[in-house]
Design a protein around this motif. Sequence first.
Motif, PDB file in Angstrom:
ATOM      1  N   ALA A 144      -2.893   2.743   9.518  1.00 18.89           N
ATOM      2  CA  ALA A 144      -3.808   3.390  10.465  1.00 18.89           C
ATOM      3  C   ALA A 144      -5.280   3.279  10.068  1.00 18.89           C
ATOM      4  N   PRO A 145      -5.630   3.465   8.801  1.00 18.16           N
ATOM      5  CA  PRO A 145      -7.059   3.364   8.447  1.00 18.16           C
ATOM      6  C   PRO A 145      -7.673   1.986   8.749  1.00 18.16           C
ATOM      7  N   ARG A 146      -6.870   0.940   8.732  1.00 18.25           N
ATOM      8  CA  ARG A 146      -7.377  -0.407   9.020  1.00 18.25           C
ATOM      9  C   ARG A 146      -7.771  -0.563  10.494  1.00 18.25           C
ATOM     10  N   ALA A 191      -8.827   2.277  12.396  1.00 13.48           N
ATOM     11  CA  ALA A 191      -9.517   3.511  12.783  1.00 13.48           C
ATOM     12  C   ALA A 191     -10.815   3.264  13.556  1.00 13.48           C
ATOM     13  N   ASP A 192     -11.455   2.133  13.333  1.00 12.69           N
ATOM     14  CA  ASP A 192     -12.748   1.880  13.975  1.00 12.69           C
ATOM     15  C   ASP A 192     -12.632   1.210  15.345  1.00 12.69           C
ATOM     16  N   ARG A 212       3.059   2.992   9.702  1.00 16.44           N
ATOM     17  CA  ARG A 212       2.019   3.361  10.674  1.00 16.44           C
ATOM     18  C   ARG A 212       0.908   4.119   9.963  1.00 16.44           C
ATOM     19  N   ASP A 213       1.280   5.117   9.168  1.00 15.32           N
ATOM     20  CA  ASP A 213       0.288   5.931   8.485  1.00 15.32           C
ATOM     21  C   ASP A 213      -0.493   5.128   7.440  1.00 15.32           C
ATOM     22  N   THR A 214       0.178   4.192   6.799  1.00 19.74           N
ATOM     23  CA  THR A 214      -0.477   3.355   5.788  1.00 19.74           C
ATOM     24  C   THR A 214      -1.486   2.405   6.425  1.00 19.74           C
ATOM     25  N   ASP A 252       0.811  -1.214   0.000  1.00 15.40           N
ATOM     26  CA  ASP A 252       0.000   0.000   0.000  1.00 15.40           C
ATOM     27  C   ASP A 252       0.844   1.262   0.000  1.00 15.40           C
TER      28      ASP A 252
END
Length: 145
Positions: A111-113, A115-116, A107-109, A24
Motif C-alpha cells: 500500500a505505501p508504494r 499511496a501517492d 496489500r498492506d505491505t 518486505d
Amino acid sequence: MKRPDVIPSLVLSGYALGRIAAQDAGNDAPAAQWRVLSLLEQSGPKRVGELAAAARTTQPGMTRLIGVLERDGLVRRSPVAEDSRAIAVDITDAGAGALSAWRSEFRDTLAPRFADLDDDDWSILTRAAEILAARTTPDSTGASE
C-alpha cells in the motif's frame, strides 16, 4: 510504451511486486503455495496432475507441495467419484483463511508504494485489474466470438 510491450511489462511488474511484497512482509512461504491455494479457491477441487499443469511444474513436485499443504491443514485430498483411482485436492477453511491473510498482508505491505496515486490513477489500476482478472480465467482467450 508500444502496445506489444505492455503485456510483458505487466507480467514482469506483477512478478516484481510479488517478490517485493514477500520480502518486505518477511513471508517465506513459496509462491507456488499461494498459486495453488488461489487456483483451488477459484475453481474448486483439482487432480494433482491438473494442478501441476496449471502451475507449470512436475507432478512429483506438485505431489510434494500438496503433501506439505495437507500436513499444514491448508488442503485435503479426497477420492474422485467418477474414478476410484484418482484423488482430488481441495482447499480447506484453514487454507482459505491463510490465503485471505496472505492477500491482506501483501496489500498492506504494498500500500505505501501506491499511496501517492490520485483518483484517476486508481481508476486506471482498477480497470486494469478487472481486465487482467477477466483474462486469467481458464476459459478466457480474449477472442471475440
